[in-house]
Design a protein around this motif. Structure first.
Motif, PDB file in Angstrom:
ATOM      1  N   THR A 120       0.851  -1.040   0.053  1.00  0.00           N
ATOM      2  CA  THR A 120      -0.141   0.155  -0.147  1.00  0.00           C
ATOM      3  C   THR A 120       0.796   1.247   0.008  1.00  0.00           C
ATOM      4  O   THR A 120       0.507   2.424   0.168  1.00  0.00           O
ATOM      5  N   ARG A 141       6.907  -2.477  -3.688  1.00  0.00           N
ATOM      6  CA  ARG A 141       5.749  -3.056  -3.946  1.00  0.00           C
ATOM      7  C   ARG A 141       5.626  -4.214  -4.882  1.00  0.00           C
ATOM      8  O   ARG A 141       4.807  -5.221  -4.664  1.00  0.00           O
ATOM      9  N   ARG A 176      -4.341  -6.136   3.317  1.00  0.00           N
ATOM     10  CA  ARG A 176      -4.477  -5.091   2.516  1.00  0.00           C
ATOM     11  C   ARG A 176      -5.981  -4.525   1.987  1.00  0.00           C
ATOM     12  O   ARG A 176      -6.170  -3.145   1.765  1.00  0.00           O
ATOM     13  N   GLU A 222      -7.046  -0.748   2.519  1.00  0.00           N
ATOM     14  CA  GLU A 222      -7.803  -0.085   1.437  1.00  0.00           C
ATOM     15  C   GLU A 222      -9.187   0.226   1.507  1.00  0.00           C
ATOM     16  O   GLU A 222      -9.922   1.175   0.958  1.00  0.00           O
TER      17      GLU A 222
END
Length: 285
Positions: A101, A111, A170, A174
């Motif tokens: 993230t 990432r 994640r 998000e």
């Protein structure tokens, strides 16, 4: 009656009585149907032509009693592996989710590395990972590489489950609205402080039910370390079965795993229902 409690109207009393009667009726119907189904299943199984042979091979009481101490000792190993792996999986999974993230092009290598890790180990079957780690790492003959099958099995479990938990974290991160981040940054918080103080507490609360479900699945999969030779509950059952020429020890091991998993499953269900009620009510966990 106190001033803060309003007396129920006759219509409300009637409705409550009707709901109670419906609840009692539903409970009675469920109980009767369960008893009828269980009796039908029992009669079907016990009247099968091969039932005496199956009962002797899988449900021998003496074999169960003799194998129980060894299987319990092996289950204690599974529990220890479960606790250690669960802690490592939570830490590593959260770290991978945080890497995925990260914002900005400068963090693209991290990432990409985190994404590759998740794609690799989420797609790799656990049993294959156990073989690769359990036999591949010792085969390198590098100084300091563990050779204990318990440690190697735990490493494989952590590698696989960290990828799943990372995706759960994640999704929770998000799901936090971007305005939360913007508000935190406008107050002068750094990115790390925003994640630690604002984002992560909300994300963890939202993903707690799926995390508990992964924990329940991990409880079962801890038994797979037996393929590397670790004497856990499954391996102990295999040894006892080979010595007695009876499959009852496997049944004993299976029942012990069920006893271990049922409380965790009920806790996961309770947390899921609680989260759904809080979400429908517009509150927080």
């Amino acid at each position: 009656m106190s001033d803060g409690i309003r007396a129920l109207s006759p219509l409300q009393v009637e409705r409550l009585a009707y709901k109670r009667s419906r609840a009692r009726r539903s409970t009675l119907v469920a109980l009767v149907s369960t008893v009828v189904f269980a009796a039908a299943a029992w009669l079907t199984i016990t009247n099968a032509p091969g039932w005496p042979r199956v009962r002797e091979s899988f449900f021998d009481l003496e074999a169960a009693k003799s194998s129980l101490p060894a299987v319990l000792e092996g289950l204690w190993l599974n529990v220890r592996v479960l606790v250690v792996c669960a802690v490592l999986i939570l830490v590593i999974g959260l770290g991978i989710a945080a890497l995925r993230t990260l914002r900005g092009p400068v963090w693209f290598p991290l990432r990409a590395l985190a994404t590759g890790y998740v794609d690799l180990f989420r797609g790799l079957p656990l049993i294959i990972c156990l073989y690769l780690v359990g036999f591949g790492l010792p085969g390198l003959r590098i100084s300091g590489v563990p050779t204990d099958p318990v440690v190697l099995g735990a490493i494989a479990l952590v590698l696989i489950y960290s990828s799943y938990v990372a995706e759960v974290f994640r999704a929770g991160i998000e799901s936090v609205h971007p305005s939360q981040r913007a508000s935190a940054r406008s107050l002068g918080l750094t990115h790390a402080q925003t994640m630690r103080i604002v984002v992560l507490p909300q994300a963890v609360r939202r993903v707690l039910p799926p995390l508990l479900n992964d924990f329940v699945a991990l409880q079962k999969d801890c038994g797979l370390i037996s393929v590397l030779g670790a004497v856990d509950a499954v391996r102990a059952a295999q040894i006892e079965s080979a010595s007695s020429y009876n499959f009852t020890p496997y049944v004993v091991a299976g029942l012990l795993f069920v006893v271990l998993a049922v409380p965790s499953g009920r806790v996961a269900d309770w947390v899921s229902r609680r989260a759904a009620r809080r979400q429908n009510a517009g509150g927080t966990l």
